[in-house]
Design a protein around this motif. Structure first.
Motif, PDB file in Angstrom:
ATOM      1  N   PRO A 133     -11.940 -18.781   9.103  1.00 56.77           N
ATOM      2  CA  PRO A 133     -13.165 -19.043   8.237  1.00 56.77           C
ATOM      3  C   PRO A 133     -13.056 -18.166   6.956  1.00 56.77           C
ATOM      4  N   ARG A 134     -12.473 -16.858   7.124  1.00 50.29           N
ATOM      5  CA  ARG A 134     -12.370 -15.701   6.278  1.00 50.29           C
ATOM      6  C   ARG A 134     -11.420 -16.458   5.195  1.00 50.29           C
ATOM      7  N   LEU A 135     -10.371 -16.658   5.465  1.00 51.26           N
ATOM      8  CA  LEU A 135      -9.319 -17.062   4.724  1.00 51.26           C
ATOM      9  C   LEU A 135      -9.457 -18.324   3.874  1.00 51.26           C
ATOM     10  N   VAL A 136     -10.448 -19.085   4.372  1.00 48.78           N
ATOM     11  CA  VAL A 136     -10.782 -20.343   3.407  1.00 48.78           C
ATOM     12  C   VAL A 136     -11.712 -19.969   2.357  1.00 48.78           C
ATOM     13  N   GLU A 137     -12.612 -18.937   2.891  1.00 49.36           N
ATOM     14  CA  GLU A 137     -13.386 -18.478   1.845  1.00 49.36           C
ATOM     15  C   GLU A 137     -12.784 -17.380   0.814  1.00 49.36           C
ATOM     16  N   GLN A 138     -11.619 -16.577   1.241  1.00 45.62           N
ATOM     17  CA  GLN A 138     -10.972 -15.849   0.352  1.00 45.62           C
ATOM     18  C   GLN A 138      -9.440 -16.067   0.366  1.00 45.62           C
ATOM     19  N   PRO A 139      -8.982 -17.284  -0.125  1.00 44.87           N
ATOM     20  CA  PRO A 139      -7.653 -17.593   0.011  1.00 44.87           C
ATOM     21  C   PRO A 139      -6.679 -16.810  -0.671  1.00 44.87           C
ATOM     22  N   GLU A 140      -6.871 -15.921  -1.584  1.00 45.10           N
ATOM     23  CA  GLU A 140      -5.962 -14.746  -1.886  1.00 45.10           C
ATOM     24  C   GLU A 140      -5.469 -13.839  -1.132  1.00 45.10           C
ATOM     25  N   LEU A 141      -6.207 -13.889   0.018  1.00 38.11           N
ATOM     26  CA  LEU A 141      -5.789 -12.898   1.307  1.00 38.11           C
ATOM     27  C   LEU A 141      -4.454 -13.567   1.931  1.00 38.11           C
ATOM     28  N   LEU A 142      -4.065 -14.787   1.683  1.00 39.53           N
ATOM     29  CA  LEU A 142      -2.616 -15.230   2.172  1.00 39.53           C
ATOM     30  C   LEU A 142      -1.747 -14.527   1.298  1.00 39.53           C
ATOM     31  N   GLY A 143      -1.673 -14.231   0.197  1.00 36.91           N
ATOM     32  CA  GLY A 143      -0.911 -13.503  -0.471  1.00 36.91           C
ATOM     33  C   GLY A 143      -0.327 -12.245   0.154  1.00 36.91           C
ATOM     34  N   LEU A 144      -1.130 -11.665   1.108  1.00 35.71           N
ATOM     35  CA  LEU A 144      -0.822 -10.684   2.002  1.00 35.71           C
ATOM     36  C   LEU A 144       0.529 -11.070   2.838  1.00 35.71           C
ATOM     37  N   LEU A 145       0.095 -12.382   3.503  1.00 39.41           N
ATOM     38  CA  LEU A 145       1.355 -13.074   4.361  1.00 39.41           C
ATOM     39  C   LEU A 145       2.556 -13.209   3.678  1.00 39.41           C
TER      40      LEU A 145
ATOM     41  N   ARG B  33      -0.767 -16.416  16.348  1.00 42.65           N
ATOM     42  CA  ARG B  33      -1.472 -17.517  16.145  1.00 42.65           C
ATOM     43  C   ARG B  33      -3.144 -17.303  16.161  1.00 42.65           C
ATOM     44  N   ALA B  34      -3.344 -16.578  17.418  1.00 50.12           N
ATOM     45  CA  ALA B  34      -4.646 -16.810  17.652  1.00 50.12           C
ATOM     46  C   ALA B  34      -5.558 -15.660  16.860  1.00 50.12           C
ATOM     47  N   GLU B  35      -4.716 -14.662  16.506  1.00 52.14           N
ATOM     48  CA  GLU B  35      -5.460 -13.855  15.472  1.00 52.14           C
ATOM     49  C   GLU B  35      -5.611 -14.382  14.009  1.00 52.14           C
ATOM     50  N   PHE B  36      -4.723 -15.191  13.733  1.00 48.19           N
ATOM     51  CA  PHE B  36      -4.833 -15.862  12.243  1.00 48.19           C
ATOM     52  C   PHE B  36      -5.884 -16.917  12.549  1.00 48.19           C
ATOM     53  N   GLU B  37      -6.025 -17.828  13.561  1.00 50.23           N
ATOM     54  CA  GLU B  37      -7.033 -18.586  13.862  1.00 50.23           C
ATOM     55  C   GLU B  37      -8.434 -17.888  13.892  1.00 50.23           C
ATOM     56  N   GLY B  38      -8.465 -16.809  14.365  1.00 47.15           N
ATOM     57  CA  GLY B  38      -9.696 -16.048  14.207  1.00 47.15           C
ATOM     58  C   GLY B  38     -10.225 -15.773  12.942  1.00 47.15           C
ATOM     59  N   GLN B  39      -9.341 -15.528  12.002  1.00 45.94           N
ATOM     60  CA  GLN B  39      -9.648 -15.133  10.704  1.00 45.94           C
ATOM     61  C   GLN B  39      -9.835 -16.369   9.825  1.00 45.94           C
TER      62      GLN B  39
ATOM     63  N   ALA C 104     -12.684 -29.172  27.898  1.00 43.73           N
ATOM     64  CA  ALA C 104     -12.510 -29.823  26.670  1.00 43.73           C
ATOM     65  C   ALA C 104     -12.804 -31.274  26.922  1.00 43.73           C
ATOM     66  N   ASP C 105     -13.301 -32.045  25.957  1.00 46.28           N
ATOM     67  CA  ASP C 105     -13.337 -33.343  26.040  1.00 46.28           C
ATOM     68  C   ASP C 105     -12.062 -33.944  26.088  1.00 46.28           C
ATOM     69  N   PRO C 106     -11.539 -35.096  27.066  1.00 40.82           N
ATOM     70  CA  PRO C 106     -10.235 -35.327  27.180  1.00 40.82           C
ATOM     71  C   PRO C 106      -9.920 -36.398  26.136  1.00 40.82           C
ATOM     72  N   ASP C 107     -10.892 -36.817  25.095  1.00 45.29           N
ATOM     73  CA  ASP C 107     -10.673 -37.825  24.204  1.00 45.29           C
ATOM     74  C   ASP C 107     -10.778 -37.224  22.834  1.00 45.29           C
ATOM     75  N   ARG C 108     -10.902 -35.913  22.763  1.00 44.54           N
ATOM     76  CA  ARG C 108     -11.084 -35.170  21.485  1.00 44.54           C
ATOM     77  C   ARG C 108      -9.745 -34.769  21.076  1.00 44.54           C
ATOM     78  N   PRO C 109      -9.494 -34.564  19.698  1.00 43.49           N
ATOM     79  CA  PRO C 109      -8.111 -34.400  19.301  1.00 43.49           C
ATOM     80  C   PRO C 109      -7.686 -32.902  19.632  1.00 43.49           C
ATOM     81  N   VAL C 110      -6.473 -32.473  19.731  1.00 43.25           N
ATOM     82  CA  VAL C 110      -6.332 -31.295  20.103  1.00 43.25           C
ATOM     83  C   VAL C 110      -5.925 -30.818  18.363  1.00 43.25           C
ATOM     84  N   VAL C 111      -6.401 -29.820  17.935  1.00 35.79           N
ATOM     85  CA  VAL C 111      -5.982 -29.250  16.776  1.00 35.79           C
ATOM     86  C   VAL C 111      -5.214 -27.956  16.661  1.00 35.79           C
ATOM     87  N   SER C 112      -3.962 -27.980  15.912  1.00 38.76           N
ATOM     88  CA  SER C 112      -3.088 -27.085  16.001  1.00 38.76           C
ATOM     89  C   SER C 112      -2.763 -26.627  14.307  1.00 38.76           C
ATOM     90  N   THR C 113      -2.968 -25.168  14.297  1.00 36.09           N
ATOM     91  CA  THR C 113      -3.153 -24.716  12.955  1.00 36.09           C
ATOM     92  C   THR C 113      -1.754 -23.757  12.776  1.00 36.09           C
TER      93      THR C 113
END
Length: 166
Positions: free
Chosen positions: A101-113, A93-99, A61-70
């Protein structure tokens, strides 16, 4: 009476020699595997594993690039945040981060959480929204600068199960 086992021939080493056709088949199979490995190494990516490199281990990873935590949080009617990421609702967390893009497209899925949270904590205050929040930690030469920016990626209202509320 049990028959005696056969006596091995003293000149037999037990090594079998491949026929010329067998050698050609093995040589061709080896060539195909090596070609796939070379092609995957040069042009491949994670989906081609094991013939392509796992970028997570093969790049730096680029040492000057920000670290993103979701993180994912539930919001109560009072505005309090309840942590939903990190395994609290059966999704790591890793399972969630993998999904993501899908959750951004279908935010209603967050209701399942929210449903999973409510099912696991029947006495807890109901959630009125679920948010996906990303924190960016700035780095300089691989070290934290202390600058942290936060961005709400998705803010999804959820049904609470009470009449007259969203």
């Amino acid at each position: 009476m049990v028959p005696a086992p056969p006596v091995p021939d003293a000149g037999d080493t037990g090594v079998r020699t491949l026929s010329p056709a067998g050698r050609r088949v093995r040589l061709a199979a080896t060539g195909v595997v090596l070609a796939l490995l070379l092609g995957g190494t040069l042009w491949g990516n994670d989906p081609e594993f094991p013939f392509g490199p796992f970028r997570m281990y093969s790049t730096r990873a680029d040492p000057d690039r920000p670290v993103v935590s979701t993180r994912v949080v539930g919001v109560t009617a009072d505005g309090d945040e309840v942590r939903l990421s990190g395994g609290e609702v059966g999704l790591r967390r890793a399972e969630f981060e993998g999904q993501l893009p899908r959750l951004v497209e279908q935010p209603e899925l967050l209701g399942l959480l929210a449903d999973a949270y409510a099912a696991g904590r029947p006495g807890a205050e109901p959630l009125v929204a679920v948010r996906v929040v990303q924190e960016r930690h700035a780095l300089d030469g691989g070290r934290r600068t202390g600058e942290v920016t936060e961005r709400v990626v998705v803010d999804q209202p959820v049904a609470t199960g009470r009449e007259g509320t969203p």
